[in-house]
Write a protein that holds these residues in place. Structure first.
Motif, PDB file in Angstrom:
ATOM      1  N   HIS A   5      -1.645  -1.408  -3.438  1.00  0.00           N
ATOM      2  CA  HIS A   5      -0.396  -1.986  -2.779  1.00  0.00           C
ATOM      3  C   HIS A   5      -0.635  -2.637  -1.404  1.00  0.00           C
ATOM      4  CE1 HIS A   5      -0.045   2.057  -0.861  1.00  0.00           C
ATOM      5  NE2 HIS A   5       0.468   1.323   0.171  1.00  0.00           N
ATOM      6  N   GLU A  52       4.889  -2.323  -0.897  1.00  0.00           N
ATOM      7  CA  GLU A  52       5.593  -1.359  -0.214  1.00  0.00           C
ATOM      8  C   GLU A  52       6.306  -1.919   0.843  1.00  0.00           C
ATOM      9  OE1 GLU A  52       3.235   1.261   1.688  1.00  0.00           O
ATOM     10  OE2 GLU A  52       4.316   3.047   1.517  1.00  0.00           O
ATOM     11  N   HIS A  76      -0.448  -3.412   6.166  1.00  0.00           N
ATOM     12  CA  HIS A  76      -1.559  -2.633   5.707  1.00  0.00           C
ATOM     13  C   HIS A  76      -1.840  -3.057   4.064  1.00  0.00           C
ATOM     14  CE1 HIS A  76       1.498   0.330   4.420  1.00  0.00           C
ATOM     15  NE2 HIS A  76       0.407   0.485   3.337  1.00  0.00           N
ATOM     16  N   ALA A  78      -3.686  -1.202   0.672  1.00  0.00           N
ATOM     17  CA  ALA A  78      -3.978   0.145   0.359  1.00  0.00           C
ATOM     18  C   ALA A  78      -4.976   0.104  -0.987  1.00  0.00           C
ATOM     19  CB  ALA A  78      -3.073   0.914  -0.249  1.00  0.00           C
ATOM     20  N   GLU A 126      -5.808   1.346   4.055  1.00  0.00           N
ATOM     21  CA  GLU A 126      -5.247   2.843   3.357  1.00  0.00           C
ATOM     22  C   GLU A 126      -5.840   2.886   2.024  1.00  0.00           C
ATOM     23  OE1 GLU A 126      -1.099   2.790   2.516  1.00  0.00           O
ATOM     24  OE2 GLU A 126      -1.318   4.666   1.246  1.00  0.00           O
TER      25      GLU A 126
HETATM   26 ZN    ZN Z   1       1.050   2.010   1.832  1.00  0.00          ZN
END
Ligand code: ZN
Length: 132
Positions: A5, A52, A76, A78, A126
């Protein structure tokens, strides 16, 4: 690894849920708070990946600080891994600076760990692994 994500920091998750639902022509499929991170999250499925949205739930939340410094936007990326403990070990051995040297519980039924953006060209990364 695969892109699991992209996290986007937002000021008002209710408004942003409407905006992204209009963009994707599909609503978010879950809302979840992560108390340890001081965030409320919502998730949209977009093909094989997810978006997200993250809203701060307290003024000292990392998301509140991010928005204060940089404004709303991409926070971020991921990447999903098969064995997060092995990846943490491998990346520390390769000299990456990890914010979490042990995996912790994150949103969406995942164990997660963040790499420091200083060692990844300014991108907060992440690692995540679906909990069994
Ligand atoms: Zn995340």
């Amino acid at each position: 690894m695969k892109l699991e994500h992209i996290g986007i920091a937002v000021k008002d998750i209710e408004k942003s849920n409407e905006l992204f639902a209009a963009l994707f022509d599909a609503p978010h499929y879950k809302i979840e708070s992560v108390a340890s991170e001081g965030v409320k999250t919502s998730f949209f499925q977009v093909g094989a990946s997810k978006i997200e949205l993250l809203e701060a739930t307290s003024p000292d939340s990392p998301i509140a600080k991010f928005i204060e410094k940089k404004g709303e936007g991409i926070h971020h990326m991921a990447f999903e891994v098969d064995d997060i403990d092995a990846e943490i070990k491998r990346l520390s051995e390769r000299g990456f600076n990890l914010i979490h040297t042990e995996a912790k519980d994150g949103a969406d039924n995942k164990r997660i760990a963040f790499l420091h953006p200083k060692s990844t060209n300014g991108v907060l990364i992440e690692l995540c692994q679906e909990k069994a």
